[in-house]
Design a protein around this motif. Structure first.
Motif, PDB file in Angstrom:
ATOM      1  N   THR A 165      49.479  50.336  30.865  1.00  0.00           N
ATOM      2  CA  THR A 165      48.492  49.726  31.749  1.00  0.00           C
ATOM      3  C   THR A 165      47.330  49.196  30.917  1.00  0.00           C
ATOM      4  OG1 THR A 165      49.087  51.385  33.429  1.00  0.00           O
ATOM      5  CG2 THR A 165      47.110  50.061  33.827  1.00  0.00           C
ATOM      6  N   GLN A 166      47.380  47.910  30.632  1.00  0.00           N
ATOM      7  CA  GLN A 166      46.368  47.282  29.784  1.00  0.00           C
ATOM      8  C   GLN A 166      45.649  46.129  30.479  1.00  0.00           C
ATOM      9  OE1 GLN A 166      45.437  48.373  26.692  1.00  0.00           O
ATOM     10  NE2 GLN A 166      46.815  50.105  27.065  1.00  0.00           N
ATOM     11  N   GLN A 167      46.362  45.419  31.326  1.00  0.00           N
ATOM     12  CA  GLN A 167      45.791  44.254  32.005  1.00  0.00           C
ATOM     13  C   GLN A 167      45.708  44.542  33.506  1.00  0.00           C
ATOM     14  OE1 GLN A 167      44.523  41.552  30.531  1.00  0.00           O
ATOM     15  NE2 GLN A 167      45.067  42.352  28.494  1.00  0.00           N
ATOM     16  N   VAL A 168      44.480  44.613  34.009  1.00  0.00           N
ATOM     17  CA  VAL A 168      44.235  44.971  35.399  1.00  0.00           C
ATOM     18  C   VAL A 168      43.604  43.784  36.116  1.00  0.00           C
ATOM     19  CG1 VAL A 168      42.942  46.493  36.955  1.00  0.00           C
ATOM     20  CG2 VAL A 168      43.968  47.414  34.858  1.00  0.00           C
ATOM     21  N   LEU A 169      44.107  43.496  37.307  1.00  0.00           N
ATOM     22  CA  LEU A 169      43.578  42.410  38.128  1.00  0.00           C
ATOM     23  C   LEU A 169      42.977  42.982  39.402  1.00  0.00           C
ATOM     24  CD1 LEU A 169      43.226  39.417  38.981  1.00  0.00           C
ATOM     25  CD2 LEU A 169      45.552  39.546  39.930  1.00  0.00           C
ATOM     26  N   ASP A 170      41.718  42.646  39.657  1.00  0.00           N
ATOM     27  CA  ASP A 170      41.084  42.931  40.939  1.00  0.00           C
ATOM     28  C   ASP A 170      41.074  41.634  41.721  1.00  0.00           C
ATOM     29  OD1 ASP A 170      39.567  43.776  43.101  1.00  0.00           O
ATOM     30  OD2 ASP A 170      37.664  43.633  42.023  1.00  0.00           O
ATOM     31  N   GLN A 210      41.594  45.852  29.987  1.00  0.00           N
ATOM     32  CA  GLN A 210      40.875  44.613  30.252  1.00  0.00           C
ATOM     33  C   GLN A 210      41.038  44.287  31.736  1.00  0.00           C
ATOM     34  OE1 GLN A 210      38.941  42.610  28.112  1.00  0.00           O
ATOM     35  NE2 GLN A 210      39.120  44.400  26.773  1.00  0.00           N
ATOM     36  N   VAL A 211      39.969  43.866  32.352  1.00  0.00           N
ATOM     37  CA  VAL A 211      39.965  43.638  33.799  1.00  0.00           C
ATOM     38  C   VAL A 211      39.615  42.191  34.086  1.00  0.00           C
ATOM     39  CG1 VAL A 211      38.978  44.333  36.023  1.00  0.00           C
ATOM     40  CG2 VAL A 211      39.237  46.029  34.182  1.00  0.00           C
ATOM     41  N   THR A 212      40.328  41.607  35.041  1.00  0.00           N
ATOM     42  CA  THR A 212      39.987  40.287  35.566  1.00  0.00           C
ATOM     43  C   THR A 212      39.642  40.433  37.043  1.00  0.00           C
ATOM     44  OG1 THR A 212      41.408  39.106  34.006  1.00  0.00           O
ATOM     45  CG2 THR A 212      40.819  37.957  36.044  1.00  0.00           C
ATOM     46  N   GLY A 213      38.503  39.910  37.433  1.00  0.00           N
ATOM     47  CA  GLY A 213      38.129  39.865  38.836  1.00  0.00           C
ATOM     48  C   GLY A 213      38.297  38.438  39.329  1.00  0.00           C
ATOM     49  N   GLN A 257      36.617  39.721  32.886  1.00  0.00           N
ATOM     50  CA  GLN A 257      36.583  38.276  33.052  1.00  0.00           C
ATOM     51  C   GLN A 257      36.605  37.958  34.542  1.00  0.00           C
ATOM     52  OE1 GLN A 257      40.009  36.845  30.854  1.00  0.00           O
ATOM     53  NE2 GLN A 257      38.749  36.456  29.049  1.00  0.00           N
ATOM     54  N   LEU A 258      35.958  36.874  34.925  1.00  0.00           N
ATOM     55  CA  LEU A 258      35.940  36.443  36.313  1.00  0.00           C
ATOM     56  C   LEU A 258      36.610  35.078  36.406  1.00  0.00           C
ATOM     57  CD1 LEU A 258      32.301  37.500  37.254  1.00  0.00           C
ATOM     58  CD2 LEU A 258      34.430  38.709  37.786  1.00  0.00           C
ATOM     59  N   GLN A 259      37.436  34.916  37.429  1.00  0.00           N
ATOM     60  CA  GLN A 259      38.199  33.671  37.545  1.00  0.00           C
ATOM     61  C   GLN A 259      38.357  33.288  39.013  1.00  0.00           C
ATOM     62  OE1 GLN A 259      41.789  33.507  35.254  1.00  0.00           O
ATOM     63  NE2 GLN A 259      42.615  31.764  36.379  1.00  0.00           N
ATOM     64  N   ILE A 260      38.206  32.000  39.291  1.00  0.00           N
ATOM     65  CA  ILE A 260      38.451  31.509  40.635  1.00  0.00           C
ATOM     66  C   ILE A 260      39.944  31.272  40.822  1.00  0.00           C
ATOM     67  CG2 ILE A 260      38.136  29.064  40.054  1.00  0.00           C
ATOM     68  CD1 ILE A 260      36.623  28.871  42.805  1.00  0.00           C
ATOM     69  N   SER A 261      40.459  31.688  41.975  1.00  0.00           N
ATOM     70  CA  SER A 261      41.877  31.488  42.248  1.00  0.00           C
ATOM     71  C   SER A 261      42.133  31.697  43.736  1.00  0.00           C
ATOM     72  CB  SER A 261      42.746  32.457  41.441  1.00  0.00           C
ATOM     73  OG  SER A 261      44.129  32.243  41.695  1.00  0.00           O
ATOM     74  N   ASP A 262      43.003  30.877  44.291  1.00  0.00           N
ATOM     75  CA  ASP A 262      43.481  31.063  45.660  1.00  0.00           C
ATOM     76  C   ASP A 262      44.662  32.013  45.592  1.00  0.00           C
ATOM     77  OD1 ASP A 262      44.396  30.973  48.232  1.00  0.00           O
ATOM     78  OD2 ASP A 262      44.618  28.797  48.330  1.00  0.00           O
ATOM     79  N   GLY A 263      44.425  33.271  45.911  1.00  0.00           N
ATOM     80  CA  GLY A 263      45.465  34.271  45.715  1.00  0.00           C
ATOM     81  C   GLY A 263      45.820  34.357  44.240  1.00  0.00           C
TER      82      GLY A 263
END
Length: 311
Positions: free
Chosen positions: A141-146, A166-169, A194-200
């Motif tokens: 478990t290294q890459q986590v997406l919120d 590492q977490v991406t919101g 990191q923060l990223q815009i995304s539709d789903g």
């Protein structure tokens, strides 16, 4: 402001902290405001508003039997007036208290919030803090997406709980991400979130080892009956279509191709378990135990999603 207040409300009165809390609770109760954005009852919300307005910590002891209780601490008349104005604003505007104080708390951690993002209140927060799904995690478990990060609170809590990940919101709303950025900087986690815009998941190829998501899941009938406090929040963060499952259907279709082999998805569905089970009757999931019971948050594996075709 007073012209917008309901008639017949009791006056906010008292010259001590305890008296203002009790008077404020009576006033909120009489006004019929709705709770659920950090507090569940009039007394707790009154305590929050009084202590915040007086610049006191929210854990200030007020119980009559508590050591160093501040219940009988005098409050100057000018401060009493400021407290009264805040209660007037809460009742007249019907905005959640968090939008008035610009602060919300999850698991003892303070977060900034305003009307650009939903008030954070996810049960996933307590599961992260208590290790409620740690058995499904590991060194992989290294890459986590919120996903649907809102004000970024779950992303921050995940980074705090698991210092090696590492977490991406991500969120569809640029406004919500602007609020999330405030919280990432507030907790000095820019190097790990990191923060990223995304539709789903459209712009989130991953692959992800863990996805946590508190999506829009309120069904249309429930949306039409929401109290004003909930209607003050961005509808985009709440409305999930006729049965509340629109976002989740697309998520389940897209997720497997964006998850690593042993990845899991932790999903909050609130009070919509009946609708969830009707929509995904043959999908094996694990219901996680929270302070609200075992029907608010579920965990599903990538393997289960691969075998399932949503309707």
């Amino acid at each position: 402001m007073s012209a917008l207040l309901p008639t017949g409300l009791p006056a906010l009165a008292g010259d001590t902290i305890g008296a203002l809390v009790e008077s404020g609770a009576q006033r909120l109760q009489a006004a019929g405001v709705a709770f659920g954005h950090g507090t569940t009852n009039a007394h707790d919300e009154a305590t929050w508003l009084v202590l915040w307005r007086l610049g006191l910590p929210l854990d200030t002891p007020l119980g009559p039997d508590e050591p160093d209780s501040q219940q009988n601490q005098p409050v100057a008349p000018d401060q009493q007036a400021l407290v009264a104005i805040l209660f007037d604003k809460r009742i007249a505007s019907r905005k959640p208290a968090a939008y008035l104080t610009r602060e919300a708390w999850l698991q003892g951690v303070a977060f900034y919030v305003d009307e650009r993002a939903i008030v954070p209140r996810s049960f996933i927060a307590e599961l992260i803090a208590d290790g409620g799904f740690d058995d499904w995690l590991g060194e992989h478990t290294q890459q986590v997406l919120d996903l649907c990060t809102g004000n970024g609170s779950l992303a921050v809590l995940a980074a705090m709980a698991w210092p090696d990940v590492q977490v991406t919101g991500a969120d569809i709303s640029p406004d919500a991400l602007a609020v999330a950025r405030i919280n990432v900087e507030k907790h000095q986690l820019q190097a790990r979130i990191q923060l990223q815009i995304s539709d789903g998941l459209a712009d989130l190829p991953g692959p992800w080892d863990l996805i946590v998501c508190n999506p829009p899941y309120v069904n249309s009938d429930s949306m039409s009956k929401l109290p004003a406090e909930y209607r003050a929040e961005p509808a985009l963060a709440l409305a999930g279509g006729s049965d509340g499952m629109d976002f989740i259907r697309q998520l389940f279709k897209d997720a497997p191709s964006r998850m690593t082999e042993h990845a899991v998805l932790v999903l909050e569905i609130g009070n919509e378990r009946d609708y969830f089970e009707a929509a995904f009757a043959h999908l094996p999931v694990f219901w996680l135990d929270t302070s609200a019971g075992e029907d608010q948050v579920l965990l599903v594996t990538r393997q289960a999603l691969l075998r399932f075709s949503p309707s």
